[in-house]
Design a protein around this motif. Sequence first.
Motif: not given
Lengths: 461, 461
Positions: A46-48, A164-166, A168-173, A337-339
Amino acid sequence: MERLVVIGGDAAGASAASQARLRRPPGELEVVVLERGTYTSYSACGIPYWVGGLVDGPDALIARSPEEHRRRGVDVRTGTEAEGIDLDRREVAVRDRATGAASRLGFDQLVIATGATPVRPPLPGIDAPGVHGVQTLDDGRALIDALAPDRTRAVVIGGGYIGIEMAEAMKLRGLDVTVLDRGAQPMSTLDPDMGVLVHEQMEAMGIDVVTHADVQAVETGPDGRVRAVVTADGTYPADLVVLGMGARPNTGLAREAGLPLGDSGGLRTDLRMRVWGGDPRHAGIWAAGDCVEVLNLVSGRFQHIALGTHANKQGRVAGMNIGGGYATFPGVVGTAVSKVCDLEIARTGLREKDADAAGFAYETATIQSTGRAGYYPGADKMTVKMLAERTTGRLLGVQIVGRDGAAKRIDVAAVALTARMTVEDLTALDLGYAPPFSPVWDPILVAARKAAQKVGAADRV
Amino acid sequence: MERLVVIGGDAAGASAASQARLRRPPGELEVVVLERGTYTSYSACGIPYWVGGLVDGPDALIARSPEEHRRRGVDVRTGTEAEGIDLDRREVAVRDRATGAASRLGFDQLVIATGATPVRPPLPGIDAPGVHGVQTLDDGRALIDALAPDRTRAVVIGGGYIGIEMAEAMKLRGLDVTVLDRGAQPMSTLDPDMGVLVHEQMEAMGIDVVTHADVQAVETGPDGRVRAVVTADGTYPADLVVLGMGARPNTGLAREAGLPLGDSGGLRTDLRMRVWGGDPRHAGIWAAGDCVEVLNLVSGRFQHIALGTHANKQGRVAGMNIGGGYATFPGVVGTAVSKVCDLEIARTGLREKDADAAGFAYETATIQSTGRAGYYPGADKMTVKMLAERTTGRLLGVQIVGRDGAAKRIDVAAVALTARMTVEDLTALDLGYAPPFSPVWDPILVAARKAAQKVGAADRV
């Protein structure tokens, strides 16, 4: 009284402790968990999403705190490091990380749940401020604390799940994100012809993906903080660097104790999660979670897969067995699975190179379909690739890249692999159909039809 | 030249014709499709979404028009009714619906794909203007044409799949909606303890659901149009009435020809979709789609299930066989998914009453979980009910009611039923896990754990 000592208080260790506790009364079995950190039973996966700001953390990511475990009769000792396993004396050497005090703790049963260690290559600058791992809750907190308006450029090293999850996280930030991957495509857990779809879609989202990246150093500024990532082909300015290069089984203690490790470096166990290397001193030694290797039921080979869902299952199985029951973890089929943003990615079974390595002759079939009836609002394109053994038609693997509803379709293939179905069997599966949920031929069935034709069963399906 | 005649040009008939056409050259096989209506290969399942305004119709719902079929070498004759099957002369009696002209058409192979007929009880007023079925595209068009600002009250008779989907459609169109269902709960394809969840949620959405409704008449006004629906317990004002009471196999022609029907009233076929009643004249007679009955692989019994996905598969199998290939339709496990607004509903395998009827001793387990990690945004409650055979632990059925991502999880159970897995087998399945897609224990696994405990395998799982 008998004592169970568990080394590691995250998913696998805590599950094992809880199950053993549930099944044997406190007067009969003492359960001690040694946790070097401050948290137990948390969702590293859940960290990302916490870092990305989708989830409030870290509390929401903690399934059961040390206090909750203690209330249930499990003696959780946080900030406590296991430094050695003495199989002859059946003792663990323990150090209190705050005081430095050393002690020894005897055990009758021992669960090794020491997890995995993120890959962190010994590059110049890798330990500079601004370079972040994302394995522990403390890692997540440190990364969130490092976010600042003037830090606008993130470089993620590694284009696998965490990478890729990170991204996304950086993009969201709101950061500009560059992903550096050493392979020909990101997501090396997919075949390259599927990975390229991920690559293209990430670029379309505004995430810069650099492939064949040979990272050589992390460059720091006059203040000692990270300033850029240097590869053989170029330098990428970075205010923050995130390491997403996977993890290796953390088995130093086990190796030093002479316990059996597999080729992947993970502890090898039997189906009941017992460590057994032929030495009578190994009786009562169990292992579970990211420090073990698992049997791939499709290839018949052992491999290391660090994944919370396996850790939970294995910990539960170990705990049930320690508690006097009978339980097994038969193995995996390699489902993941991932996104990244709204692009969903899934795989199970064997890639082409896995099938080659395992000696299968196979055919591949790749199709495009949609996750809903084509006319239904929100029907998005989905690509499904299927591998089948050439002569028998046995399903060997499936990969999916798509949007809404793509990823969890992999579960059909996961069950079919477990049941050793053929692609012809798949074509007849009674999968759920209604226009909001699937075309009248589910994408998995469309892929199976094509695969069945290619394995030469065209006249039979 | 050999001639294939197909009676019915929708999913099953058109699939059979297409497959046969693909596999045998036009110079060798003539393919004639007799379609009484004006459309071919359309998605009747899509009609509620067209009526609801989510989908532009009717063209979007047509997978392949008569003209497209003709371009591919299939002689589609619309507006053409088959009135009789003469097995001795191997002819179909045909009438042109526009001109009334009768003729006879010889066949070598015959596919009966006459579909199903919506249940339309002979109640007073049932044929009044304003009472609508929703089986054909013409039905859909008529209902859309009947929408008008002063028609604000819709009564849907029947709370099954079509009923709840039409309730949603009417709601989307801004009407006040009342659903009248004769059972104790809507969705009688679920057990009542799961149906009640649907009932509650529909009420929460503002859809009035009346159970134990004994519909006695449709009341009309002075203009002859519908005004209300009268039940034994009350009268429900209605500007529009939608019939959603299911459908029965349309087998009049087959029965008159002496072809074998099963207890469900559907044509009985073998696995290759051949009709065979022991009479040599039945050679070359095939059937597919909503007019046949299917083998339920869990109960071992035949039943009638009108569902586009089965029709497509069966038509394809018949066509492949007619075309010289070898294909089978082994049966179904009873999977169905649907939704009403954002509430998703899914089932597969046996309900309690099916299990009783089939003579199984069984346990049930019902759990609540979420479709994503509990901390992930949008994690919604999901209820899963599982049935397992008492001694063996064999999975017998699963029902799911929930929101985002609930319905298609049923596919895991559908594959597991096909593979005759036990609930203990299910607990070890390697299903896809990542926080946006699943809790670390997928709801299906949570239900399997509980079911496994209840069948007495607690110490083994």
